[in-house]
Design a protein around this motif. Structure first.
Motif, PDB file in Angstrom:
ATOM      1  N   LEU A  90       0.676  -5.729  -2.426  1.00  0.00           N
ATOM      2  CA  LEU A  90      -0.131  -6.959  -2.418  1.00  0.00           C
ATOM      3  C   LEU A  90      -1.465  -6.688  -1.728  1.00  0.00           C
ATOM      4  CD1 LEU A  90       2.383  -9.785  -1.438  1.00  0.00           C
ATOM      5  CD2 LEU A  90       1.300  -9.441  -3.635  1.00  0.00           C
ATOM      6  N   HIS A  91      -2.521  -7.222  -2.323  1.00  0.00           N
ATOM      7  CA  HIS A  91      -3.832  -7.099  -1.679  1.00  0.00           C
ATOM      8  C   HIS A  91      -3.980  -8.116  -0.562  1.00  0.00           C
ATOM      9  CE1 HIS A  91      -5.143  -4.136  -4.520  1.00  0.00           C
ATOM     10  NE2 HIS A  91      -4.750  -4.898  -5.526  1.00  0.00           N
ATOM     11  N   ASP A  92      -3.489  -9.302  -0.808  1.00  0.00           N
ATOM     12  CA  ASP A  92      -3.454 -10.355   0.206  1.00  0.00           C
ATOM     13  C   ASP A  92      -2.313 -11.306  -0.146  1.00  0.00           C
ATOM     14  OD1 ASP A  92      -4.482 -11.574  -2.024  1.00  0.00           O
ATOM     15  OD2 ASP A  92      -6.289 -12.333  -1.066  1.00  0.00           O
ATOM     16  N   PHE A  93      -2.016 -12.208   0.759  1.00  0.00           N
ATOM     17  CA  PHE A  93      -0.911 -13.134   0.522  1.00  0.00           C
ATOM     18  C   PHE A  93      -1.420 -14.388  -0.174  1.00  0.00           C
ATOM     19  CE2 PHE A  93       0.699 -10.599   4.085  1.00  0.00           C
ATOM     20  CZ  PHE A  93       1.916 -10.206   3.554  1.00  0.00           C
ATOM     21  N   SER A  94      -1.681 -14.243  -1.457  1.00  0.00           N
ATOM     22  CA  SER A  94      -2.143 -15.384  -2.241  1.00  0.00           C
ATOM     23  C   SER A  94      -1.370 -15.420  -3.557  1.00  0.00           C
ATOM     24  CB  SER A  94      -3.645 -15.294  -2.508  1.00  0.00           C
ATOM     25  OG  SER A  94      -3.916 -14.204  -3.350  1.00  0.00           O
TER      26      SER A  94
ATOM     27  N   SER B 183      -2.778 -12.944  -6.117  1.00  0.00           N
ATOM     28  CA  SER B 183      -2.411 -11.553  -5.872  1.00  0.00           C
ATOM     29  C   SER B 183      -0.974 -11.270  -6.322  1.00  0.00           C
ATOM     30  CB  SER B 183      -2.572 -11.229  -4.386  1.00  0.00           C
ATOM     31  OG  SER B 183      -2.216  -9.905  -4.129  1.00  0.00           O
TER      32      SER B 183
END
Length: 104
Positions: free
Chosen positions: A27-31, A34
């Protein structure tokens, strides 16, 4: 056949934390965007990993509940040992135990 499937399922269940770590590491970020991008990149892989995880968890839960029911059915009333007394205090002596085994 069922025992082999069960053993394989338990084996795969040990990899569930690794599956989660691989997912989180990619994951690139917790969104939400993503997560969608990661799942769409390798959809087949994540479906297989999710299926293995669910089957392993269901097998583990079934196994635990089976032994829990078996334990409840086989449990007995507690035994009262307050009236018991030690016949020979030498039985707790290590040398007495060794002598008893030498005679065997």
């Amino acid at each position: 056949m069922l025992s082999k499937i069960f053993k394989i399922s338990l084996f795969w269940s040990s990899y569930i934390p690794i599956f989660a770590m691989v997912f989180l590491a990619n994951l690139h970020d917790f969104s939400k965007a993503s997560v969608k991008a990661l799942l769409s990149a390798n959809l087949g892989l994540w479906i297989v990993l999710f299926a293995i995880t669910m089957l392993s968890l269901m097998t583990s839960v079934w196994w635990i509940s089976f032994f829990e029911e078996e334990f409840e059915e086989s449990s007995k009333d507690p035994i009262d040992i307050s009236t018991w007394r030690l016949e020979s205090p030498n039985i707790t002596n290590f040398s007495t135990i060794c002598q008893a085994f030498q005679g065997i």
